[in-house]
Design an enzyme around this catalytic site. Structure first.
Site, PDB file in Angstrom:
ATOM      1  N   GLY A  19      24.113  -8.248 -59.722  1.00 24.51           N
ATOM      2  CA  GLY A  19      24.670  -9.569 -59.989  1.00 24.51           C
ATOM      3  C   GLY A  19      24.769 -10.450 -58.755  1.00 24.51           C
ATOM      4  O   GLY A  19      25.441 -11.475 -58.774  1.00 24.51           O
ATOM      5  N   ASN A  32      21.080  -4.369 -70.109  1.00 27.15           N
ATOM      6  CA  ASN A  32      22.509  -4.082 -70.225  1.00 27.15           C
ATOM      7  C   ASN A  32      23.224  -5.420 -70.354  1.00 27.15           C
ATOM      8  O   ASN A  32      23.331  -6.166 -69.381  1.00 27.15           O
ATOM      9  CB  ASN A  32      22.967  -3.319 -68.967  1.00 27.15           C
ATOM     10  CG  ASN A  32      24.477  -3.135 -68.926  1.00 27.15           C
ATOM     11  OD1 ASN A  32      25.176  -3.434 -69.890  1.00 27.15           O
ATOM     12  ND2 ASN A  32      24.979  -2.639 -67.794  1.00 27.15           N
ATOM     13  N   TRP A  33      23.677  -5.702 -71.559  1.00 31.60           N
ATOM     14  CA  TRP A  33      24.282  -7.018 -71.812  1.00 31.60           C
ATOM     15  C   TRP A  33      25.683  -7.131 -71.242  1.00 31.60           C
ATOM     16  O   TRP A  33      26.263  -8.213 -71.210  1.00 31.60           O
ATOM     17  CB  TRP A  33      24.288  -7.320 -73.326  1.00 31.60           C
ATOM     18  CG  TRP A  33      22.925  -7.377 -73.946  1.00 31.60           C
ATOM     19  CD1 TRP A  33      21.705  -7.259 -73.289  1.00 31.60           C
ATOM     20  CD2 TRP A  33      22.602  -7.568 -75.332  1.00 31.60           C
ATOM     21  NE1 TRP A  33      20.675  -7.357 -74.187  1.00 31.60           N
ATOM     22  CE2 TRP A  33      21.191  -7.549 -75.444  1.00 31.60           C
ATOM     23  CE3 TRP A  33      23.371  -7.746 -76.489  1.00 31.60           C
ATOM     24  CZ2 TRP A  33      20.537  -7.704 -76.683  1.00 31.60           C
ATOM     25  CZ3 TRP A  33      22.731  -7.904 -77.712  1.00 31.60           C
ATOM     26  CH2 TRP A  33      21.325  -7.888 -77.803  1.00 31.60           C
ATOM     27  N   LYS A  34      26.253  -6.027 -70.808  1.00 32.83           N
ATOM     28  CA  LYS A  34      27.615  -6.027 -70.245  1.00 32.83           C
ATOM     29  C   LYS A  34      28.569  -6.749 -71.208  1.00 32.83           C
ATOM     30  O   LYS A  34      28.371  -6.693 -72.419  1.00 32.83           O
ATOM     31  CB  LYS A  34      27.617  -6.624 -68.835  1.00 32.83           C
ATOM     32  CG  LYS A  34      26.578  -5.936 -67.932  1.00 32.83           C
ATOM     33  CD  LYS A  34      26.720  -6.292 -66.491  1.00 32.83           C
ATOM     34  CE  LYS A  34      25.631  -5.596 -65.675  1.00 32.83           C
ATOM     35  NZ  LYS A  34      25.779  -5.772 -64.241  1.00 32.83           N
ATOM     36  N   GLU A  85      30.047  -0.461 -62.565  1.00 36.97           N
ATOM     37  CA  GLU A  85      31.251  -1.204 -62.963  1.00 36.97           C
ATOM     38  C   GLU A  85      32.278  -0.278 -63.589  1.00 36.97           C
ATOM     39  O   GLU A  85      33.478  -0.503 -63.476  1.00 36.97           O
ATOM     40  CB  GLU A  85      30.841  -2.353 -63.895  1.00 36.97           C
ATOM     41  CG  GLU A  85      30.148  -3.460 -63.098  1.00 36.97           C
ATOM     42  CD  GLU A  85      29.031  -4.177 -63.807  1.00 36.97           C
ATOM     43  OE1 GLU A  85      29.007  -4.198 -65.047  1.00 36.97           O
ATOM     44  OE2 GLU A  85      28.151  -4.726 -63.096  1.00 36.97           O
ATOM     45  N   HIS A 143      27.937   3.714 -65.081  1.00 36.60           N
ATOM     46  CA  HIS A 143      27.565   2.420 -64.498  1.00 36.60           C
ATOM     47  C   HIS A 143      28.546   2.094 -63.364  1.00 36.60           C
ATOM     48  O   HIS A 143      29.727   2.412 -63.453  1.00 36.60           O
ATOM     49  CB  HIS A 143      27.592   1.323 -65.565  1.00 36.60           C
ATOM     50  CG  HIS A 143      26.999   0.051 -65.064  1.00 36.60           C
ATOM     51  ND1 HIS A 143      27.708  -0.823 -64.282  1.00 36.60           N
ATOM     52  CD2 HIS A 143      25.753  -0.459 -65.187  1.00 36.60           C
ATOM     53  CE1 HIS A 143      26.906  -1.837 -63.952  1.00 36.60           C
ATOM     54  NE2 HIS A 143      25.723  -1.638 -64.488  1.00 36.60           N
ATOM     55  N   GLU A 197      21.175   2.039 -59.189  1.00 37.12           N
ATOM     56  CA  GLU A 197      21.661   0.665 -59.110  1.00 37.12           C
ATOM     57  C   GLU A 197      22.554   0.501 -57.884  1.00 37.12           C
ATOM     58  O   GLU A 197      23.758   0.779 -57.953  1.00 37.12           O
ATOM     59  CB  GLU A 197      22.460   0.326 -60.373  1.00 37.12           C
ATOM     60  CG  GLU A 197      21.654   0.425 -61.658  1.00 37.12           C
ATOM     61  CD  GLU A 197      22.254  -0.438 -62.749  1.00 37.12           C
ATOM     62  OE1 GLU A 197      21.560  -1.337 -63.214  1.00 37.12           O
ATOM     63  OE2 GLU A 197      23.422  -0.224 -63.113  1.00 37.12           O
ATOM     64  N   SER A 229      19.724  -7.149 -59.832  1.00 37.45           N
ATOM     65  CA  SER A 229      19.029  -8.427 -59.641  1.00 37.45           C
ATOM     66  C   SER A 229      17.537  -8.353 -59.933  1.00 37.45           C
ATOM     67  O   SER A 229      16.723  -8.983 -59.243  1.00 37.45           O
ATOM     68  CB  SER A 229      19.287  -8.979 -58.221  1.00 37.45           C
ATOM     69  OG  SER A 229      20.676  -9.205 -58.042  1.00 37.45           O
TER      70      SER A 229
HETATM   71  P1  13P Z   1      21.997  -7.570 -62.717  1.00 36.43           P
HETATM   72  O1  13P Z   1      20.584  -7.462 -63.223  1.00 36.43           O
HETATM   73  O2  13P Z   1      22.748  -8.723 -63.337  1.00 36.43           O
HETATM   74  O3  13P Z   1      22.066  -7.547 -61.216  1.00 36.43           O
HETATM   75  O4  13P Z   1      22.784  -6.256 -63.235  1.00 36.43           O
HETATM   76  C1  13P Z   1      22.223  -5.010 -63.012  1.00 36.43           C
HETATM   77  C2  13P Z   1      22.988  -4.002 -63.765  1.00 36.43           C
HETATM   78  O5  13P Z   1      24.111  -3.684 -63.422  1.00 36.43           O
HETATM   79  C3  13P Z   1      22.370  -3.423 -64.961  1.00 36.43           C
HETATM   80  O6  13P Z   1      23.110  -2.352 -65.437  1.00 36.43           O
END
Ligand code: 13P
Length: 251
Positions: free
Chosen positions: A174, A10-12, A98, A96, A168, A214
């Site tokens: 993160g 997931n490149w966000k 976020e 997600h 998640e 992570s």
């Molecule tokens: P990280 O791997 O940066 O912790 O992010 C996880 C995530 O939210 C994937 O959707």
């Protein structure tokens, strides 16, 4: 039942056009012929088209990070399921953390998005996860179970082949603090139990549950060994070819 591992990046809201295409090409070249595991990337909307083109002929699938719950019309700034299909996306993330916690997406909205995505034939990765205070308050199972059941409301058994669940934990995203394999395994086993109650054992056994939070090349193998962990949804470590390959190629 042995489920095929599913590793996704997931490149966000990261990378630019050039970096997105370079990352896609790097993965394409390195993963040509890979068929013992499924791999997907979720670029930002505006780079979907070019990433799809860069990955044409590759086993790597391309998905979007979000979609609108409406079909079309006066929804300024939104992107429809049909538009995603139109540019060649095969799957989409829904719920997600976020989206849930920074943009206020409710279980009900996530459910409408799941239904919309399925109605156009997209595969769905439905994300669930508890916040730190919910874990500390002993509410992890209740929270993630509710998110899963509400997200799947009205989804027929016949559509479950298009569903992946991503667990998640919000406190692990993160932060560099991944869930322990024991914590991930317990949550995944609980989620599979919810699927069993809703859809029966055969479907519950076939749905893949990814862990996210992570994930790095050096912790993927132990996480993948935890019960009911079938793959990973990776943020930060999916932004570079080498680190994502180090995860995809876990042993
Ligand atoms: P990280 O791997 O940066 O912790 O992010 C996880 C995530 O939210 C994937 O959707």
């Amino acid at each position: 039942m042995k489920r095929k591992p599913f590793l996704a990046g997931n490149w966000k809201m990261n990378l630019d056009r050039k970096a997105s295409v370079e990352l896609a090409r790097g993965l394409r070249d390195a993963l040509a012929g890979t068929n013992d595991r499924d791999v997907a990337v979720f670029p930002p909307f505006v780079y979907l088209d070019e990433v799809v083109q860069a990955l044409a002929g590759s086993p790597i699938k391309v998905g979007a990070q979000n979609l609108c719950d409406e079909k079309n019309g006066a929804f300024t700034g939104e992107i429809s399921a049909e538009m995603l299909v139109d540019v060649g996306a095969k799957l989409v993330l829904v719920g997600h953390s976020e989206r849930r916690h920074l943009y206020g997406e409710s279980d009900e909205l996530c459910n409408r998005k799941v239904q919309r995505a399925l109605s156009v034939g997209l595969d769905v990765v439905l994300c669930v996860g508890e916040k730190l205070d919910e874990r500390d308050g002993g509410r992890t199972d209740a929270v993630i179970g509710r998110q899963l059941e509400a997200g799947l409301a009205g989804v027929a058994a016949g559509s479950m082949g298009k569903l992946t669940v991503a667990y998640e934990p919000v406190w692990a995203i993160g932060t560099g603090r991944n869930a322990t394999p024991e914590q991930a395994g317990a949550a995944h086993t609980h989620l599979r139990g919810v699927l069993r109650r809703l859809y029966g054992d055969a479907i519950a056994q076939s749905v893949r549950i990814q862990y996210g939070g992570s994930v790095k090349p050096d912790n993927i193998s132990t996480l993948m060994n935890a019960p009911d962990v079938d793959g990973a949804l990776v943020g930060g470590a999916s932004l570079k070819v080498d680190s994502f390959l180090g995860i995809v190629r876990f042993k």
